[in-house]
Design a protein around this motif. Structure first.
Motif, short mmCIF file in Angstrom:
data_model
loop_
_atom_site.label_atom_id
_atom_site.label_comp_id
_atom_site.label_asym_id
_atom_site.label_seq_id
_atom_site.Cartn_x
_atom_site.Cartn_y
_atom_site.Cartn_z
N GLN A 9 0.86 -1.19 0.00
CA GLN A 9 0.00 0.00 0.00
C GLN A 9 0.90 1.24 0.00
O GLN A 9 1.55 1.54 0.99
CB GLN A 9 -0.90 0.02 1.23
N GLN A 10 0.95 1.91 -1.10
CA GLN A 10 1.80 3.08 -1.23
C GLN A 10 0.99 4.35 -1.52
O GLN A 10 1.54 5.35 -1.95
CB GLN A 10 2.80 2.86 -2.36
N ILE A 44 -10.13 11.91 -9.98
CA ILE A 44 -9.20 10.87 -9.54
C ILE A 44 -9.85 10.04 -8.45
O ILE A 44 -10.37 10.58 -7.47
CB ILE A 44 -7.90 11.51 -9.02
N ASP A 94 -3.87 6.98 -5.08
CA ASP A 94 -2.80 6.21 -5.72
C ASP A 94 -1.54 7.08 -5.85
O ASP A 94 -1.63 8.25 -6.24
CB ASP A 94 -3.29 5.75 -7.11
N TYR A 95 -0.41 6.50 -5.55
CA TYR A 95 0.86 7.24 -5.58
C TYR A 95 1.06 7.94 -6.91
O TYR A 95 1.54 9.07 -6.96
CB TYR A 95 2.00 6.23 -5.33
N SER A 96 0.68 7.28 -8.01
CA SER A 96 0.93 7.85 -9.34
C SER A 96 -0.01 9.01 -9.65
O SER A 96 0.30 9.84 -10.50
CB SER A 96 0.80 6.77 -10.41
N TYR A 97 -1.15 9.07 -8.97
CA TYR A 97 -2.09 10.17 -9.21
C TYR A 97 -1.93 11.30 -8.19
O TYR A 97 -2.53 12.36 -8.35
CB TYR A 97 -3.53 9.66 -9.14
#
Lengths: 938, 183
Positions: B103-104, B143, B163-166
């Protein structure tokens, strides 16, 4: 000129004695303020920044510099006013029937008409601004803050509802603010509404659209609000309607309500000498108010033979107002330039309601106020699904059927007496509260429409001069209806579209009712038999910028994004991600950089961020069975610590995904998928797991894990220094997977060879990716380790013959065509697409994925991806290029393509047509182009 | 052994706190558990187990335990030595039917007087009405996020798990809107 705080543009201009404020659309006739309620489009302005500013709605402000739209050379000297002289050559629909001969004329005429038509101009040099959009919620939305609306809001709020009251004007009160006798009621209701804690008020806000489930779009000066209401009360009132007579649109002719707005709201005396044309009590009230404001009433002209029966008639007589009953205005008389009135010709009406021209009476005046009827403001209720029927008693449309949780109150229901309007509002508010479960007592019955009718059934008078306008926006006059009807446009829908009545900026607010009456009379039908056109959004024009608003197009960043940007990565959109295409270097072109990055990987070492890769876990006792159903391969005998290339098909046998399946434990599998397909693939996996009711636990780790590929002959040396995993060739063979630590961070190492070299993929928690990336760069310095971007990666993998699903395959490519049949496990009882594949295998092959090659230094044109391969002899398409590298690490251009089997044999020479029609010639070769013995990656 | 310095915030590129109403909870760590035996495993180890899906409990050390599925939880702790580390340690022993989920997701905090207006521009759910003690999955500025409302009145805070990327896109959008709102 001066104005006051609280003025709108129209009132400030009128107070400054500017009556001529615009020109009409078609004939460029002078126009003045007509409704002062934003129900007409006569007063539209531009300030150099914004256009189509509505004079009746926009507040006057210091420093405003305004120009009328639809003029060339200014309002007074508008060059296009000459079109008025050619009116007889421009009958209704003329542009459908003219300029066809000779044939060359039509495009020219069309260009000219388009240039001349249209209203304001957009200032293209202005930067676009972003207007906010927001959401809002309420229990009860009340649209309209007249007496009915305020009463409805109070009734609902007193039951405990959370109420939002919206009003398109700057102030609440509706007609109480401009009709006589409204002051004390406005004070009382206004105080109660503003002090009620459960009522929120938004003025200057228009409800423009009603959509399903009470989703309502509210527009104010700055933004769109997307409101969700649980119940809606429409107290939208009624729109006063014009009469049709010659020159009925000259500046100085206006609705009586407009004149009263000028008096009561803006403290402006509209006329010195006025003629009032009426067919109801409102006209008498208007005459008395104007008289009290100092206007001399030259005549109060009542279309009704019996006149007004209420005490208002006696009041008017007592005030010395000359009364003419059973009479009409036949013609407004104007000055030569038609920018102002000089008088009116009054005619008594015969038994058929026609003017008796031999008894015309000229009267001097500088203003005509018209009060002959009302139309319910039914656009919003219509959008909400309310149907209306014409009621002969009140001579207007009234609600017939109303959907659940929708309520109407006030004049929109055909009720005009103030006490009835208040009772109507209360009934609607309580009904709304009851619909929400907030009120249990018996509901009061709403009042029903009763006479006398406030609207004249046919206030339309023909004139040979043909300047008696039905639609002021579009310059549609009475004779146009007869002409169109003669040509067969005999329904309201056809009449609308052929004549353009109701299609202007005011959207028929002042023309639709009379248009319906006229069509009904031409057809010999009743109003109900004739019907009306459909109410559609928006109730008033709205700025396109409000609809666009702030847009959300979120892009995904890999955890190493900032490093790429800081190191001159040329960032591009790759699906929903930003990725570096390549890394710029001063003095080198893009093509030089691509080749340099790829060559570095072949010779020594390269590093690429693969964090966009789909990363999924398939866990559980049924994981093997599940994977064997999803993919074409077998996994039962895949050992822990090993991985296998895997292809997934859809049920028609088309390749939809590929990746590797790595076994981390007996019941733990780690699966990679394509960057663009991962989300959809995961959803499919979830669906299948549910359908098959298998004991699997699925996890989408795509955003939670990063992935870094270090590739090249020196990659083992670098990774060995950073990991506790034994990466020797013996301990960690090709297609192995290990778990351990890299640079101190928990990670998985996968030995794969997408680019065709010795390489390792490091899969690790996203927040640790930058640390590991930097550690790899540091450790690799001595081997001149550099990053490479996705274009170099594409080149490398294509040299190695590795396909990209969706790039070298399309929506129809099956594994036979893609040459991945070898991945299909033998004797599998079932996998998705298996049955279709059995059929496909027994059919002739239609195309095949092959390699393409050009000689080094090829002098001819090289194709792009998707260029077609053609059979020159038959002039048929026989394939297409799917991938190409114009410069490659091998030293000559190489590519891949899907070709018809007849042309897919190794050694065949093929011809490819490029964009400008020239031809490129290539040779078909076996894949891979590079390292066919697989010595480099294993 | 991994050190804290290996960790990098998803919004590290945005230095400082450009707007007081939008910030990142920089020192949070998360772990996920998923599988058919998660409930029994958690109960066996006497760890907090929310009774209902989407219910969120707070443990004694202030960690949050959000149940996001029949057999799935996400745990968030601020700082080392708390519930997340305890679970990591327990997972070193075999736990059939219990799978560790990396979980990041970043944790963004939305609070202050401008929070309602920011929420109104970015979310189609009336967050002010959502109860505390529950996690809600919806979209903010386009998002997908998990949202945990906390506190009431002036102390109301919205904890967003993204989410880390968002996270960079969401953070920058919220800051931009917050700046517009507070002008």
């Amino acid at each position: 000129m001066e104005g006051y705080g609280g003025d709108v543009i129209s009132s400030a201009l009128y107070a400054g004695d500017i009556r001529f404020v615009g020109r009409s659309f078609k004939y460029h006739r002078p126009r003045g303020s007509y409704s002062l309620a934003d129900h007409d489009a006569n007063a539209l302005f531009s300030d150099g920044t914004r256009t189509h500013l509505r004079g009746d709605a926009v507040a006057a402000a210091n420093g405003m510099d305004l120009r009328a739209v639809n003029t060339r050379g200014g309002l007074a000297k508008d060059a296009l006013r000459i079109t008025g002289k050619f009116g007889r050559f421009m009958p209704v629909g003329f542009y459908y029937k003219a300029f066809f001969r000779p044939k060359w004329l039509f495009p020219q005429a069309e260009k000219l008409l388009r240039r001349v038509a249209g209203l304001g101009e957009i200032n293209r040099s202005l930067p676009s601004t972003c207007s906010p959009k927001d959401y809002d919620w309420c229990d009860v939305l009340v649209v309209g803050s007249g007496p009915s609306g305020m009463r409805a809001a109070l009734a609902a709020a007193e039951c405990g509802a959370d109420v939002l009251l919206v009003e398109e004007s700057a102030r609440i009160g509706g007609s109480l603010g401009w009709q006589r006798g409204g002051e004390s009621l406005l004070q009382d209701l206004g105080t109660r509404v503003t002090s009620e804690a459960r009522i929120r008020i938004r003025t200057g806000t228009m409800a423009g659209v009603v959509d399903a489930d009470h989703w309502i779009g509210l527009f104010d000066e700055t933004r769109l609000t997307k409101l969700r209401a649980r119940a809606v009360v429409f107290a939208t009132g009624a729109i006063e309607q014009p009469a049709v007579f010659q020159n009925n649109e000259v500046p100085g002719v206006m609705l009586a309500s407009a004149a009263l707005r000028l008096v009561h709201r803006y403290a402006v005396k509209p006329f010195d000498d006025a003629v009032i044309l009426t067919a109801n009590a409102d006209g008498y009230r208007a005459a008395l108010d104007l008289h009290a404001a100092g206007t001399r009433i030259a005549a109060l002209v009542d279309l009704r033979p019996s006149g007004e029966t209420s005490p208002l008639a006696d009041e008017a007589t007592a005030a010395g107002i000359p009364l003419r009953t059973g009479c009409t205005i036949y013609e407004a008389q104007c000055m030569k330039d038609k920018t102002s009135l000089s008088g009116a010709v009054l005619c008594p009406l015969n038994a058929d309601g026609q003017p008796m021209l031999d008894r015309g009476e000229p009267v001097s005046c500088d203003g005509i106020a018209v009060s002959v009827g009302w139309m319910p403001n039914s656009s919003l209720p219509g959008q909400a699904g309310v149907t209306f029927t014409y009621n002969e008693v009140v001579a207007q449309f009234v609600p017939e059927s109303i959907p659940p949780a929708v309520f109407l109150a006030g004049r929109v229901t055909g009720i005009y007496e103030i006490d009835d309007r208040l009772r109507s509002g209360e009934a609607a508010g309580l009904a709304a509260a009851q619909a929400l479960g907030l009120h249990e007592e018996t509901l009061p019955s709403p009042p029903k429409p009763t006479g006398p009718a406030p609207s004249h059934p046919y206030p339309v008078f023909a004139h040979p001069g043909k300047k008696n306008f039905v639609d002021f926006d579009e310059d549609v006059h009475l004779a146009d209806f007869a002409h169109a009807h003669q040509e067969g446009y005999d329904s309201v829908e056809l009449m609308k579209r052929y004549s353009t009545v109701g299609m202007g900026p005011s959207q028929g607010k002042l023309s639709n009712m009379n248009a319906t009456r006229i069509v009904a009379r031409l057809n010999g039908q009743s109003i109900n038999e004739t019907g009306t056109t459909t109410a559609r959004p928006f109730t008033h024009p709205v700025p396109i910028g409000h609809l666009a608003g702030r847009r959300f197009h979120p892009m995904r960043h890999t955890p190493i994004h900032d490093w790429h940007v800081a190191h001159d990565g040329e960032m591009i959109h790759a699906g929903s991600w930003y990725r570096p295409e390549y890394y710029r270097k001063a003095g080198e072109t893009r093509e030089q950089r691509l080749l340099a990055e790829a060559t570095a990987v072949r010779r020594s070492l390269g590093l690429i961020d693969l964090s966009t890769l789909g990363k999924l876990f398939i866990n559980g006792p049924d994981a093997v069975e599940f994977l064997e159903r999803i993919y074409t391969s077998r996994f039962a005998k895949l050992a822990v610590g090993k991985q296998r290339y895997a292809v997934a098909l859809d049920e028609s046998g088309v390749v939809v995904e590929d990746g590797v399946v790595a076994r981390l434990a007996e019941d733990v599998f780690y699966v990679t998928a394509t960057s663009s397909g991962a989300e959809g693939f995961y959803r499919d996996l979830q669906r299948w797991a549910s359908i098959w009711a298998m004991n699997v636990t699925l996890v989408n780790a795509t955003g939670n894990l990063a992935a870094i590929n270090i590739a090249g002959p020196r990659s083992r040396e670098v990774i060995a220094k950073l990991t506790d995993i034994d990466v020797s060739a013996e301990a960690f063979p090709y297609l192995g997977v290990r778990e351990g630590r890299v640079a101190g961070v928990r990670a998985m190492l996968l030995r794969v060879g997408f680019v065709g070299e010795l390489g390792y993929e490091v899969h690790l928690p996203a927040s640790r990716a930058m640390h590991v990336w930097n550690a790899l760069l540091d450790e690799g310095k001595c081997f001149d380790l550099h990053p490479f971007g996705i274009e170099a990666q594409r080149m490398l993998r294509m040299e190695k013959g590795h396909l990209i699903v969706g790039h070298d395959t399309d929506a129809l490519t099956n594994p036979v065509e893609a040459d991945v049949v070898w991945s299909i496990g033998k004797n599998k009882p079932f996998f998705i697409g298996q049955r279709s594949l059995d059929v496909i295998k027994n059919q002739p092959l239609e195309r095949k994925l092959v390699g393409l090659q050009w000689p080094a230094g090829y002098p001819g044109p090289l194709p792009e991806e998707c260029h077609l391969v053609i059979d020159v002899a038959s002039d048929q398409i026989v394939g297409r290029v799917t991938s190409i590298a114009r410069r490659s690490t091998i030293g000559y251009p190489v590519g891949m393509g899907l070709l018809h089997p007849e042309f897919a044999k190794t050694g065949t020479r093929v011809t490819i047509q490029v964009d400008n029609g020239t031809l490129s010639r290539a040779k078909v070769v076996a894949l891979p182009h590079y390292d066919p013995e697989n010595e480099r990656q294993t | 052994m991994e050190t804290p310095s290996t960790r990098r915030s998803a919004v590290a590129a945005f230095t400082g706190d450009p707007h007081p109403g939008v910030s990142e909870l920089a020192h949070s760590e998360k772990i996920g558990l998923k599988g058919p035996e998660v409930e029994s495993w958690i109960k066996r180890h006497h760890l907090p187990w929310p009774a209902a899906i989407y219910e969120v409990l707070e443990s004694d050390d202030g960690s949050l335990v959000a149940r996001v599925g029949t057999g799935e939880v996400i745990v968030e702790s601020e700082g080392p030595g708390k519930l997340v580390d305890q679970i990591e340690g327990l997972l070193e022993a075999s736990a059939p039917g219990v799978y560790r989920v990396e979980q990041q997701s970043a944790t963004l905090l939305l609070r202050g007087q401008d929070a309602p207006a920011i929420c109104a521009q970015t979310c189609g759910v009336k967050l002010s009405r959502e109860p505390t003690g529950k996690i809600l999955y919806t979209r903010v500025a386009g998002i997908s996020c998990g949202i945990l409302p906390q506190g009431e009145g002036e102390a109301r805070t919205y904890r967003l798990w993204v989410d880390y990327s968002y996270a960079p896109a969401l953070y920058s959008t919220l800051v931009e809107i917050a700046s517009d709102v507070s002008e």
